[in-house]
Enzyme design. Structure first.
Site, short mmCIF file in Angstrom:
data_model
loop_
_atom_site.label_atom_id
_atom_site.label_comp_id
_atom_site.label_asym_id
_atom_site.label_seq_id
_atom_site.Cartn_x
_atom_site.Cartn_y
_atom_site.Cartn_z
N ASP A 286 -7.32 0.32 -0.51
CA ASP A 286 -5.95 1.27 0.40
C ASP A 286 -6.68 2.85 0.65
OD1 ASP A 286 -4.32 -0.06 1.73
OD2 ASP A 286 -3.26 -0.57 -0.20
N LYS B 54 -0.60 -10.31 3.95
CA LYS B 54 -2.58 -9.90 3.45
C LYS B 54 -3.34 -10.97 3.59
CE LYS B 54 -0.98 -5.48 2.60
NZ LYS B 54 -0.31 -4.49 1.50
N GLN C 137 0.48 -3.29 -4.40
CA GLN C 137 1.61 -3.33 -3.45
C GLN C 137 2.77 -2.19 -3.23
OE1 GLN C 137 1.74 -4.49 -0.03
NE2 GLN C 137 3.46 -3.09 0.66
#
Ligand code: NAD
Length: 287
Positions: free
Chosen positions: A116, A49, A93
């Site tokens: 997300d 990322k 994460q």
């Protein structure tokens, strides 16, 4: 004749679009990644990322925390990132260490920074046809299908998997494109025949070798979301090579859906940054 849906190539195109759009609009986007603990796979994903952000000109900072920290501490930290006006997108994460309730931590992300698309508000918007930020993997699949001109309207799309991250939002995005969607899962009876009737078969079970040749209609499109390790430790999807061979198009693993997921994250960070500044990017790649 079988062709691949080249996720690597399309992802590079999306990232280039993002970089150019940010530049053209003088937009400085920033992403905060929260990484808790020492899970090696999570560390690799976060490195990827960071690399993507660098490529796109997005400022990225990883906030690493000890895996022994209390859930409340991590949640409060996410809350502080939420209040920080310099941050456009927040990504926690997953998985979090076992003693933490991920939903409680994720709930601290405000919808406008939820790149997300894990918050209840953004999921609600997705299912009511008013999506703002879309979940990266299903959105990446849609962009890939669109790039290759795969028709969806009126087609039978079968999704194997009903997770909140992949299967369910995947089904919704396909419905939005007027596909007729069947969602299968671990309790589905007669999986073989249902899959065989699919024009587009999306495998997201996390089960290597699940989709075999006899489950695929000749000339169908296969999207293999699965990311598994085979007996030799090699990365593989949910479908066998023989299954790919009867398809007209398929996504390879690696090089299919994975890169698209990463590229859509970059797109979401850009959209979040623009939205927070009330900027209309007129971004063509948005799907
Ligand atoms: P999950 O474990 O949360 O869900 C798996 C789903 O598959 C469940 O709904 C289950 O009912 C269904 N399933 C499992 N075995 C089945 C079977 N034998 N028959 C029918 N259905 C079955 O997993 P997930 O988070 O949705 O991820 C699925 C796969 O996609 C995993 O391999 C994961 O690593 C991969 N993934 C890839 C990307 C990417 O970017 N390429 C992103 C997310 C997930």
């Amino acid at each position: 004749m079988t062709h691949i849906l080249d996720g690597k190539m399309v992802a590079a195109k999306v990232k280039k679009e993002v970089a150019e759009t940010l530049k053209a609009n003088g937009l400085h986007a920033s992403l905060a990644v929260v990484l808790v603990g020492d899970d090696p796979a999570s560390h690799i994903y976060v490195e990827h990322k960071n690399k993507d952000c660098e490529e796109c000109g997005v400022f990225c900072r990883t906030h690493w925390m000890d895996g022994n920290f209390k859930q409340d501490f991590v949640a409060n930290y996410v809350q502080s990132l939420a209040r920080n006006n310099d941050i456009d997108g927040i990504l926690v994460q997953l998985p979090l260490p076992e003693h933490m309730n991920a939903a409680k931590v994720l709930a601290e992300i405000p919808p406008e920074k939820d790149v997300d698309c894990f918050t209840t508000a953004n999921i609600g918007r997705l299912y009511s046809g008013d999506a703002f930020l879309k979940p990266c993997t299903p959105a990446g699949v849609m962009r890939l299908l669109d790039e290759y001109g795969i028709p969806l309207s009126g087609k039978h799309c079968v999704v194997i998997g009903r997770s909140n991250v992949v299967g369910k939002p995947m089904a919704q995005l396909l419905l939005d494109e007027n596909a007729t969607v069947t969602v299968c899962h671990s309790k589905t009876e007669n999986l073989r025949d249902i899959c065989r009737s699919a024009d587009v078969l999306i495998a997201a079970a996390g089960n290597p070798g699940l989709v075999t040749r006899d489950m695929v209609k000749d000339g169908a499109v296969i999207v293999d979301v699965g990311m598994n390790r085979n007996a030799d430790g090699k990365l593989c999807g949910d479908c066998t090579r023989e299954a790919y061979e009867v398809s007209r198009f398929y996504t390879p693993v690696p090089g299919g859906v994975g890169p698209m997921t990463r590229a859509m994250l970059m797109q979401n960070v850009m959209m979040a940054a623009a939205n927070r500044r009330g900027l209309d990017l007129n971004y063509k790649g948005e799907n």
